[in-house]
Design an enzyme around this catalytic site. Structure first.
Site, PDB file in Angstrom:
ATOM      1  CE  LYS A 111     -22.869  -3.702 -28.015  1.00 21.84           C
ATOM      2  NZ  LYS A 111     -23.904  -4.233 -28.901  1.00 21.84           N
TER       3      LYS A 111
ATOM      4  NE  ARG B 288     -23.631 -11.047 -25.496  1.00 18.10           N
ATOM      5  CZ  ARG B 288     -22.323 -10.913 -25.511  1.00 18.10           C
ATOM      6  NH1 ARG B 288     -21.551 -11.914 -25.145  1.00 18.10           N
ATOM      7  NH2 ARG B 288     -21.773  -9.777 -25.898  1.00 18.10           N
TER       8      ARG B 288
ATOM      9  NE  ARG C 258     -22.242  -9.757 -29.150  1.00 18.00           N
ATOM     10  CZ  ARG C 258     -22.862 -10.815 -29.664  1.00 18.00           C
ATOM     11  NH1 ARG C 258     -22.307 -11.506 -30.641  1.00 18.00           N
ATOM     12  NH2 ARG C 258     -24.042 -11.185 -29.206  1.00 18.00           N
TER      13      ARG C 258
ATOM     14  CE  LYS D  19     -25.296  -2.462 -25.049  1.00 16.20           C
ATOM     15  NZ  LYS D  19     -25.665  -3.175 -26.217  1.00 16.20           N
TER      16      LYS D  19
ATOM     17  CE1 TYR E 111     -33.684  -4.386 -21.522  1.00 18.57           C
ATOM     18  CE2 TYR E 111     -31.655  -3.801 -20.368  1.00 18.57           C
ATOM     19  CZ  TYR E 111     -32.303  -4.302 -21.488  1.00 18.57           C
ATOM     20  OH  TYR E 111     -31.568  -4.710 -22.572  1.00 18.57           O
TER      21      TYR E 111
HETATM   22  C1  PBG Z   1     -26.408  -6.219 -29.970  1.00 19.31           C
HETATM   23  C2  PBG Z   1     -26.805  -5.647 -28.658  1.00 19.31           C
HETATM   24  C3  PBG Z   1     -26.448  -6.129 -27.392  1.00 19.31           C
HETATM   25  C4  PBG Z   1     -27.060  -5.287 -26.474  1.00 19.31           C
HETATM   26  C5  PBG Z   1     -27.751  -4.326 -27.176  1.00 19.31           C
HETATM   27  N1  PBG Z   1     -27.568  -4.557 -28.527  1.00 19.31           N
HETATM   28  C6  PBG Z   1     -25.709  -7.348 -27.011  1.00 19.31           C
HETATM   29  C7  PBG Z   1     -24.306  -7.528 -27.338  1.00 19.31           C
HETATM   30  O1  PBG Z   1     -23.618  -6.676 -27.890  1.00 19.31           O
HETATM   31  O2  PBG Z   1     -23.840  -8.623 -27.032  1.00 19.31           O
HETATM   32  C8  PBG Z   1     -26.940  -5.416 -24.978  1.00 19.31           C
HETATM   33  C9  PBG Z   1     -28.024  -4.775 -24.185  1.00 19.31           C
HETATM   34  C10 PBG Z   1     -28.068  -5.196 -22.772  1.00 19.31           C
HETATM   35  O3  PBG Z   1     -27.206  -5.938 -22.269  1.00 19.31           O
HETATM   36  O4  PBG Z   1     -29.009  -4.767 -22.109  1.00 19.31           O
HETATM   37  N2  PBG Z   1     -27.495  -6.274 -30.843  1.00 19.31           N
END
Ligand code: PBG
Length: 326
Positions: A199, A209, A221, A251, A316
């Site tokens: 990720k 967000r 992050r 991801k 989505y």
């Molecule tokens: C963290 C989480 C995120 C997403 C899924 N789980 C956000 C992040 O890491 O800032 C992002 C999913 C998306 O952008 O569709 N709980």
């Protein structure tokens, strides 16, 4: 001019739609699509997400309806994200048995538990007032090992509420092992772990967000999510496999097709890819301007992610595309 020697003619296999269909090895599998859904505590009506046209934060009731529709459309699973009414430093709502995700999981388990795969995103950022994915040290850094205990508690709460798969997305070292151990020792050996293994610290999460109300209140992050320029994806994935992951995820998806294909070539577990909020938003925005053919673009991106080697795609557009393909 006709060539005077026999030329290779790839176009022979492209002449007609049936011919192209016959020879295409890649297709998007509706049963491999997972629909992400947001549920928010304390709202009376679904709330649109401005940066994700067509996506809403659901009420408990509208969630049940959307989930049933997605399953009828043919998706293979659902993944839930919760937005609590109250946030605090330790993300207390995340493992509260009466917290919004647990309540929603119980609803969906009762409605659809036998017909689909119920997954829960397992993280703290939606639940903490500072918006980071873990507990903070007094110096404001994310405390890896203290966070693992929180993740273990959340896994148990989600499993008890009916999650069949928990999906840790916080990128703490050792999170899969901590969760596996907690689940096994509490009688939840059947609950699977879909690890967000590779990720990246990505700008493509911007719209999420808004949807999950979880933008970090300070910093970013980058100290726990991967650097887009680094080559640590395989290392992260192999660690998660060793720790007991059942599914490994990459991801975002479209900007990381090389990573998906590298992982798919090396790992014998199902590989998932998350087509994230920013990937959704940019296609929707361009289509709304008349700059892209929306439906073709969506299918092309999902085809590319499948071709790279993803067995499972979180998108989505999952329900819409499943409906279109079946
Ligand atoms: C963290 C989480 C995120 C997403 C899924 N789980 C956000 C992040 O890491 O800032 C992002 C999913 C998306 O952008 O569709 N709980």
């Amino acid at each position: 001019m006709t060539p005077s020697y026999p030329v290779s003619r790839p176009r022979r296999l492209r002449r007609t739609p049936p011919m192209r269909r016959l020879v295409a090895p890649v297709s998007v599998r509706p049963a491999g699509l997972v629909q992400p859904l947001f549920v928010k505590e304390g709202i009376g009506e679904p709330q649109p997400v401005a940066s994700m046209p067509g996506v809403v934060q659901h009420t408990r009731d509208s969630l049940r309806k959307a989930a049933a529709e997605a399953v009828t459309a043919g998706v293979g699973g659902l993944i839930l994200f919760g937005i609590p009414a109250v946030k605090d430093g330790r993300g207390s709502a995340a493992d509260d048995p009466d917290g919004i995700v647990q309540v929603a999981l119980r609803d969906l388990a009762a409605d659809l538990g036998g017909e689909t795969v119920l997954m829960a995103d397992l993280c703290l950022d939606e639940y903490t007032d500072h918006g980071h994915c873990g507990l903070l040290t007094s110096g404001g850094e994310v405390d890896n090992d203290a966070t693992l205990d929180r993740y273990a508690a959340i896994a148990l709460a989600q499993a008890e509420a009916g999650a069949q798969v928990v999906a840790p997305s916080g990128m703490m070292d050792g999170q899969v092992a901590a969760i596996r151990t907690a689940l096994d020792s509490a009688g939840h050996a059947d609950v699977a772990i879909c690890a967000y293994s590779a990720k990246y610290a990505s700008a493509f999460y911007g719209p999420f967000r808004d949807a999950a109300e979880c933008a970090p209140q300070f910093g970013d992050r980058a100290a726990y999510q991967q650097d887009p320029a680094a080559r640590d994806a395989l290392r992260e994935v192999l660690l998660d496999v060793e720790e007991g992951a059942d599914i490994v995820m990459v991801k975002p998806a479209l900007a990381y097709l090389d990573v998906i294909s590298q992982i798919a070539a090396r790992v014998r577990l199902p590989v998932a890819a998350f087509q994230v909020s920013g990937e959704y938003a940019m296609v929707e925005a361009a289509a709304a301007n008349g700059w892209l053919d929306r439906d073709r673009t969506i299918l092309e991106t999902l085809t590319a992610i499948s071709r790279a080697g993803a067995d499972i795609i979180l998108s989505y557009w999952a329900a819409e595309v499943a409906q279109r393909l079946t």
